[in-house]
Design an enzyme around this catalytic site. Sequence first.
Site, PDB file in Angstrom:
ATOM      1  N   GLY A  71       0.812  -1.218   0.000  1.00 62.46           N
ATOM      2  CA  GLY A  71       0.000   0.000   0.000  1.00 62.46           C
ATOM      3  C   GLY A  71       0.842   1.264   0.000  1.00 62.46           C
ATOM      4  N   ASN A 151      -8.640   3.888   7.811  1.00 65.20           N
ATOM      5  CA  ASN A 151      -8.095   2.762   8.567  1.00 65.20           C
ATOM      6  C   ASN A 151      -8.339   2.846  10.063  1.00 65.20           C
ATOM      7  OD1 ASN A 151      -6.200   4.882   7.648  1.00 65.20           O
ATOM      8  ND2 ASN A 151      -4.864   4.007   9.197  1.00 65.20           N
ATOM      9  N   GLN A 179      -7.937  -0.489   2.857  1.00 67.68           N
ATOM     10  CA  GLN A 179      -8.808  -1.051   3.894  1.00 67.68           C
ATOM     11  C   GLN A 179     -10.165  -1.478   3.339  1.00 67.68           C
ATOM     12  OE1 GLN A 179      -8.096  -1.733   7.086  1.00 67.68           O
ATOM     13  NE2 GLN A 179      -6.102  -0.726   7.244  1.00 67.68           N
ATOM     14  N   ALA A 200      -1.939  -6.550  -0.079  1.00 64.80           N
ATOM     15  CA  ALA A 200      -2.386  -7.935   0.160  1.00 64.80           C
ATOM     16  C   ALA A 200      -2.543  -8.289   1.637  1.00 64.80           C
ATOM     17  CB  ALA A 200      -1.395  -8.907  -0.487  1.00 64.80           C
ATOM     18  N   HIS A 201      -1.688  -7.707   2.488  1.00 66.16           N
ATOM     19  CA  HIS A 201      -1.673  -8.228   3.867  1.00 66.16           C
ATOM     20  C   HIS A 201      -2.870  -7.800   4.721  1.00 66.16           C
ATOM     21  CE1 HIS A 201      -0.107  -4.816   6.445  1.00 66.16           C
ATOM     22  NE2 HIS A 201       0.224  -4.343   5.263  1.00 66.16           N
ATOM     23  N   THR A 237      12.690  -7.222 -10.707  1.00 64.62           N
ATOM     24  CA  THR A 237      12.171  -8.572 -10.928  1.00 64.62           C
ATOM     25  C   THR A 237      10.944  -8.803 -10.052  1.00 64.62           C
ATOM     26  OG1 THR A 237      14.391  -9.309 -11.433  1.00 64.62           O
ATOM     27  CG2 THR A 237      12.799 -11.026 -10.859  1.00 64.62           C
ATOM     28  N   CYS A 325      -1.344   1.701  14.134  1.00 65.69           N
ATOM     29  CA  CYS A 325      -1.278   0.744  13.039  1.00 65.69           C
ATOM     30  C   CYS A 325      -0.392   1.228  11.922  1.00 65.69           C
ATOM     31  CB  CYS A 325      -2.659   0.479  12.469  1.00 65.69           C
ATOM     32  SG  CYS A 325      -3.238   1.809  11.455  1.00 65.69           S
TER      33      CYS A 325
HETATM   34  N1  PLP Z   1      -3.185   2.782   3.356  1.00 69.11           N
HETATM   35  C1  PLP Z   1      -3.987   2.399   4.350  1.00 69.11           C
HETATM   36  C2  PLP Z   1      -5.378   2.949   4.438  1.00 69.11           C
HETATM   37  C3  PLP Z   1      -3.540   1.480   5.303  1.00 69.11           C
HETATM   38  O1  PLP Z   1      -4.344   1.108   6.298  1.00 69.11           O
HETATM   39  C4  PLP Z   1      -2.219   0.971   5.187  1.00 69.11           C
HETATM   40  C5  PLP Z   1      -1.694   0.039   6.195  1.00 69.11           C
HETATM   41  O2  PLP Z   1      -1.601   0.343   7.365  1.00 69.11           O
HETATM   42  C6  PLP Z   1      -1.419   1.405   4.112  1.00 69.11           C
HETATM   43  C7  PLP Z   1      -1.937   2.311   3.212  1.00 69.11           C
HETATM   44  C8  PLP Z   1      -0.032   0.909   3.926  1.00 69.11           C
HETATM   45  O3  PLP Z   1      -0.038  -0.391   3.382  1.00 69.11           O
HETATM   46  P1  PLP Z   1       1.260  -1.313   3.471  1.00 69.11           P
HETATM   47  O4  PLP Z   1       1.363  -1.763   4.901  1.00 69.11           O
HETATM   48  O5  PLP Z   1       0.974  -2.439   2.525  1.00 69.11           O
HETATM   49  O6  PLP Z   1       2.421  -0.493   3.027  1.00 69.11           O
END
Ligand code: PLP
Length: 379
Positions: A71, A151, A179, A200-201, A237, A325
Amino acid sequence: MKPIYLDHGATTPMRPEVVEVMRPYFSDVFGNASSIHGFGQKARKDLEEARKSVAENIGADFKEIFFTSGGTESDNLAVQGVVHTRKGHKGHVVTSSIEHPAVLNTCRYLEQQGYKVDYLPVDADGLVDPEAVQATLRPDTVLVSIMLANNEVGTIQPIREIGEMTKAQGIPLHTDAVQAVGKIPVKVDDLNVDLLSVSAHKIYGPKGVGLLYVNQNTPFTPLFYGGHHEQGYRPGTENMAGVIGLVKAMELAETERDNFFANMNHLRSLLEAGILEKVKNVQFNGHAEKRLPNVSNISFHSVDGEMLLYVLDGKKIAVSTGAACSSGTTEVSHVLTAMGLSPELAGGSLRFSLGRLSSESDILYVLNVLPDVIADLRK
Ligand code: PLP
């Protein structure tokens, strides 16, 4: 007792089905998708099938999908990739005050480079007003970036309406859907967006992989330079195992979305009704209806949220304070303060984010433990 994990907004455990499809890519299917020989061609074929699958999932064309490291990279690539197309011209960007730091801090960086950025306010429910977006657009606006779902509080933004306005003026609209995917419908045409970030996570897939959708007509430049991977827009890659995991996670999330929504809504109602009944002086943050089904952000008056988090962790309940978070910091949440909460109240807030394996017994355990913990901390 097994610890209870209610922090799915931070990350989710990988689904066994996802681990399973990824496994061959750590051993037998190891080819570089850019190689000419059979090993490479197998990887290339799987990569392009993966691209078609995720494109279909969000209603895009496969040429509009760029795999990234998650993200944060997708958000950076979206924002910087669009504004840097205007060589020598420092334009104007519109975003909101409640974005994830991946967008907020990118915009702050752009300001240091001479760009002008407007950070739109939100109302008490965390909603951006589309009329305010319209009023902020200028002849030199190069990009609008507003997240689809927040989030920390889960509020879902009126992206479709915002998109109607940006479209009418030919200004690209980016949305961070990290989210939102798997919880609400995410189709790029319905949302009227030109760029969209996925990770993905957050959907039971692997960490360190995501994608950026970029509409074919949107001017766009890469963030860094190398080979011709991802049409030259994201050289390096490809993370084959990660991409295969992302595709499976998105596929499962989409198939099970309605069930997931109903189940999460049910469990969250149980949690919120129980807290309302058993704990005095609480406030629920986020829009009552326009909200992700699995997120509940609650302020407990006269309680230190960080302390509350530690005590609950000691009792095997994992939750988060709003801001943690995204950064691991203990700063007061910029989202809650933008929604009008005082720093004290914002500092006494917790985010419960439920997941597909959360159960009624998890919620009942929380409702058993939480009232006494709050009462102790208030003493
Ligand atoms: N955007 C939002 C709304 C998120 O909640 C998060 C993760 O906390 C991210 C972006 C960042 O994603 P990533 O952990 O895959 O870099």
